[in-house]
Scaffold this active site. Structure first.
Site, PDB file in Angstrom:
ATOM      1  N   HIS A  70      82.344  42.825  91.452  1.00 53.60           N
ATOM      2  CA  HIS A  70      81.188  42.161  92.057  1.00 53.60           C
ATOM      3  C   HIS A  70      81.361  42.036  93.580  1.00 53.60           C
ATOM      4  CE1 HIS A  70      79.895  41.398  88.019  1.00 53.60           C
ATOM      5  NE2 HIS A  70      80.856  40.519  87.780  1.00 53.60           N
TER       6      HIS A  70
ATOM      7  N   ASP B 285      79.487  45.911  83.058  1.00 54.41           N
ATOM      8  CA  ASP B 285      79.800  44.498  82.863  1.00 54.41           C
ATOM      9  C   ASP B 285      79.319  43.950  81.512  1.00 54.41           C
ATOM     10  OD1 ASP B 285      80.705  41.965  83.270  1.00 54.41           O
ATOM     11  OD2 ASP B 285      79.463  41.508  84.999  1.00 54.41           O
TER      12      ASP B 285
HETATM   13 ZN    ZN Z   1      82.647  40.878  84.012  1.00 61.54          ZN
END
Ligand code: ZN
Length: 463
Positions: free
Chosen positions: A273, A324
């Protein structure tokens, strides 16, 4: 040695014409030579050949959440933190066979979409009561088995999860994730290591700064590096502004700044991220040669924010993509969203088409090259570009597809990324073996029927 003739294949920059690829027993590229035309080959590949895309970050079981997390009370403020409550409910009821069934479904979908390797950020370790299984590697072994069954490349990243938040004990609903201390985790890690197949990679993924206290980092990383000095290290960092604020309060620095200055970050690292960065963090992270693992469809789904991609790439930063929560399983869509988000906030086009003025840059193709190379670095796999010594992880675009047929090769990749032509990815090879032909994985139906049975049971978590 097997010989493949590739008519048109992607280089680090540009494309090459007819060439002979020799593959060794392990599925690595042993040589690439120009085709003369009179060679005897095992196979001729007539479509455009691209490096397969590594998917550097995800939690396989979360694929089962897709579609179950888009409803709520209009009077309540839904966010990452409320989403997490549902995710925990699912995590608490998974049986080992569910973990395997969901992962296999994910991997079939991923291969068909053009991913050739997966980074599994694996944090559900224990039984539903929070006790280690008799075999500490029970759930990790299910992930390894699903990868072996479907043929996708894998870097397994077992997660130490030691605290429930900054200075907070673990919560009851986190009990399946939690280890008591670094030694307890390293015992699990060693058990997992014993189960790896020769072509599977193992790293470590300290969950986040909130779940791993400062004093635990040195023993964790030291324990892993004593066995494998080059092991990939992944961590969730700066996904949420609330996490940045809490980190400033508790550690006196923003998360990425703290990692750069206190732990030290280098090319073995993947920061997942890294959404919320200040200017100094952008420069420092780019200089570190670590990879940022962007997960744009999940970051959008969870309302995380937008990664400063233009500034980071201009600083020479390295990026990769992951999916993710696997709400979407499609590398083209992840790349599209990286560029589209930049367009929406800058009100410009081709924001990430970087290069000298006067040249012509295809942004879709440039992003594919960058993410494939960055992804292989992040997973510690010899892949990510079609080069001698690398694994033959590749995808083949259908040259007769109506949305590709009139395009030059870079424009065809732009079309793949920005137009999402259904069925454009025809074949997918991992380590020299075809895993998808004609758009289909051979185990698609068998895997889907196991997944459907599992999902009917798991759906009870969302009533
Ligand atoms: Zn994650």
């Amino acid at each position: 040695m097997r010989k493949l003739r590739c008519e048109r294949w992607m280089r680090g920059s540009g494309w090459d014409g007819p060439s002979i690829f020799e593959l060794d027993e392990a599925g690595r590229i042993a040589s690439i030579t120009p085709a003369r035309g009179d060679e005897t080959v095992d196979e001729t590949i007539d479509g455009l050949v691209l490096p397969g895309m590594p998917n550097v970050h995800g939690h396989a079981f979360q694929r089962a959440l897709a579609g179950f997390v888009e409803d709520g009370d209009p009077g309540a403020h839904d966010s990452f933190w409320t989403w997490r409550t549902r995710m925990y409910r699912l995590a608490l009821q998974l049986a080992p066979e569910d973990v395997e069934a969901i992962a296999a479904q994910l991997y079939v979908e991923a291969l068909e979409a053009g991913y050739t390797s997966m980074g599994e950020f694996h944090y559900v370790h224990h039984d539903p009561e929070g006790r280690p299984y008799a075999d500490r590697a029970e759930l990790a072994a299910r992930i390894l088995a699903a990868a072996a069954e479907t043929g996708v490349g894998l870097c397994l990243l077992p997660v130490p999860y030691l605290a429930g938040g900054f200075d907070q004990p673990p919560r009851p609903e986190q009990r399946r994730f939690v280890h008591a201390d670094p030694d307890d985790f390293l015992e699990t890690w060693a058990a997992i290591r014993a189960r790896l197949a020769p072509d599977q990679r193992l790293g470590i993924a300290p969950h986040s700064l909130r779940a791993v206290p400062p004093e635990a980092w040195a023993p964790l990383l030291g324990g892993v590096r004593a066995v494998d000095p080059d092991a990939p290290i992944h961590v969730h960092a700066a996904e949420q502004t609330a996490e940045v604020e809490a980190c400033l309060g508790r550690l006196g620095a923003r998360p990425v700044r703290w990692l750069l200055d206190t732990i030290g970050v280098d090319a073995r690292w993947c920061l997942v991220h890294a959404t919320h960065l200040d200017g100094g963090e952008i420069e420092g992270l780019a200089r570190s040669e670590a990879v940022v693992g962007l997960c744009p469809t999940t970051e959008a789904n969870l309302g995380d924010g937008i990664f400063p991609a233009e500034a980071f790439l201009r600083a020479g930063g390295r990026v990769a993509i992951g999916s993710d929560s696997h709400v979407i399983v499609d590398p083209a869509e992840e790349l599209r969203l990286i560029e589209m988000a930049q367009r929406l906030i800058t009100r410009r086009r081709l924001v990430l088409a970087l290069g000298p003025a006067g040249t012509r840059v295809h942004v879709g193709a440039a992003l594919w090259r960058a993410a494939a190379r960055g992804g292989a670095q992040a997973l510690g796999l010899p892949a990510g570009a079609l080069e001698v010594g690398h694994r033959a992880d590749l995808i083949v675009l259908d040259p007769s597809h109506p949305h590709l047929v009139a395009h030059g090769p870079d424009a065809a990749v732009d079309a793949l990324v920005f137009a999402g032509p259904r069925g454009a990815i025809r074949d997918v090879m991992v380590a020299g073996r075809w895993r998808v032909r004609g758009g289909r994985h051979p185990a698609r139906e068998a895997v889907a029927s196991r997944y459907a049975a599992c999902l009917r049971r798991c759906a009870a978590a969302f009533d």
